[in-house]
Design an enzyme around this catalytic site. Structure first.
Site, mmCIF file in Angstrom:
data_model
loop_
_atom_site.group_PDB
_atom_site.id
_atom_site.type_symbol
_atom_site.label_atom_id
_atom_site.label_comp_id
_atom_site.label_asym_id
_atom_site.label_seq_id
_atom_site.Cartn_x
_atom_site.Cartn_y
_atom_site.Cartn_z
ATOM 1 N N HIS A 1 0.930 -1.109 0.130
ATOM 2 C CA HIS A 1 -0.018 -0.200 -0.084
ATOM 3 C C HIS A 1 1.005 1.327 -0.053
ATOM 4 O O HIS A 1 1.953 1.184 0.722
ATOM 5 C CB HIS A 1 -0.935 0.298 1.216
ATOM 6 C CG HIS A 1 -2.336 -0.540 1.277
ATOM 7 N ND1 HIS A 1 -2.710 -1.171 2.262
ATOM 8 C CD2 HIS A 1 -2.965 -1.041 0.332
ATOM 9 C CE1 HIS A 1 -3.800 -1.956 2.001
ATOM 10 N NE2 HIS A 1 -4.087 -1.884 0.796
ATOM 11 N N CYS B 1 -2.231 2.362 9.213
ATOM 12 C CA CYS B 1 -3.297 1.434 8.943
ATOM 13 C C CYS B 1 -4.305 1.557 9.876
ATOM 14 O O CYS B 1 -5.342 1.271 9.624
ATOM 15 C CB CYS B 1 -2.455 0.200 8.961
ATOM 16 S SG CYS B 1 -1.302 -0.104 7.355
#
Length: 273
Positions: free
Chosen positions: A169, A263
């Site tokens: 990511h 996250c």
């Protein structure tokens, strides 16, 4: 002399890791043979929430759902710009139920929600950065989702290609310091994407692979205070030299699933930054 940085109050969304576990492997960090200490994870997560509140930020919580062990990673659920929510369509089937739970929460809170047609993993890959959105692709979120987000928000979306599976990511390889600057690890990105960032951010804070692997770039900044993994010592020093204040928060239990501070943190932006 370092600049005098000014923090801006933020509104964050988080989800308690009551059901956190590594039950499948969808990135290089995950191993089902590596057990999770749920009590330790709960303590670390609470320390992050406490740190946000101690620095004046608002924290909302979404109730965890049994059977969704990665729901703690709230950043992947959506991206929010000017009170409009662009949701998630996860690449891994195991995570798709998270989208339903988070979108229901946002609708209950009165937000307009758009569910993407293409694979899109929220702020994991769509990173609002002042005048534009930096958007990662290569492992999860697709370029089609970048185009969808641009049409939905009416904000320029700048595509960046990730090339290292450990940084699957964009928010594991880059974070926004303020409306004008970012920190990132060049080795996670394609040559052309590195050139784009060099043009956009000539004064960016550059991280080493060691600090990136310590989840140092999975950080959250309020413009002055940077909530950062304690293992990213060199990066913390570079930030201090630029006038930012590192706030170490240990989320090492979540590293077992490939996640960290960012996250676990979704930001609600109700006005354009």
């Amino acid at each position: 002399m370092p600049e005098n940085r000014v923090p801006r109050r933020r509104r964050f969304v988080v989800c308690e890791p009551r059901h956190f576990a590594v039950q499948y492997a969808i990135n290089p960090w995950m191993s089902t043979g590596r057990p999770v200490d749920v009590i330790r994870a709960l303590d670390q997560w609470q320390a992050l929430v406490d740190a946000y509140r101690a620095h004046g930020h608002t924290v909302d919580t979404v109730a965890p759902v049994p059977g969704l062990p990665d729901m703690v990673f709230a950043a992947n659920c959506a991206v929010v710009v000017e009170g409009r929510v662009f949701g998630s369509h996860f690449h891994a089937p195991e995570r798709r139920g998270e989208s339903v739970a988070y979108e229901a929460w946002f609708k209950t809170e009165g937000f307009e929600v758009q569910h993407p047609e293409a694979v899109c993993e929220g702020e994991g890959d769509l990173v609002p950065a002042g005048r534009w959105i930096l958007a990662g692709t290569g492992f999860r979120t697709t370029p089609e989702a970048h185009r969808e987000a641009q049409e939905f928000f009416g904000v320029p979306v700048i595509s960046l290609t990730l090339v290292d599976p450990y940084f699957y990511h964009l928010d594991t390889a880059l974070f926004v310091l303020d409306d004008e600057n970012v920190a990132y690890y060049p080795g996670a990105l394609s040559p052309g994407s590195r050139e784009v960032l060099e043009r956009l951010y000539p004064d960016a804070v550059i991280a080493t692979r060691e600090d990136a692997m310590a989840f140092g770039l999975n950080s959250v900044s309020d413009g002055r205070n940077v909530f950062i993994a304690p293992g990213a010592g060199e990066l913390a020093d570079r930030l201090s030299d630029r006038g930012y204040v590192p706030v170490p928060v240990d989320l090492s239990e979540f590293h077992k699933a490939g996640g960290g501070i960012k996250c676990c943190t979704q930001e609600i932006r109700e006005t354009r930054s």
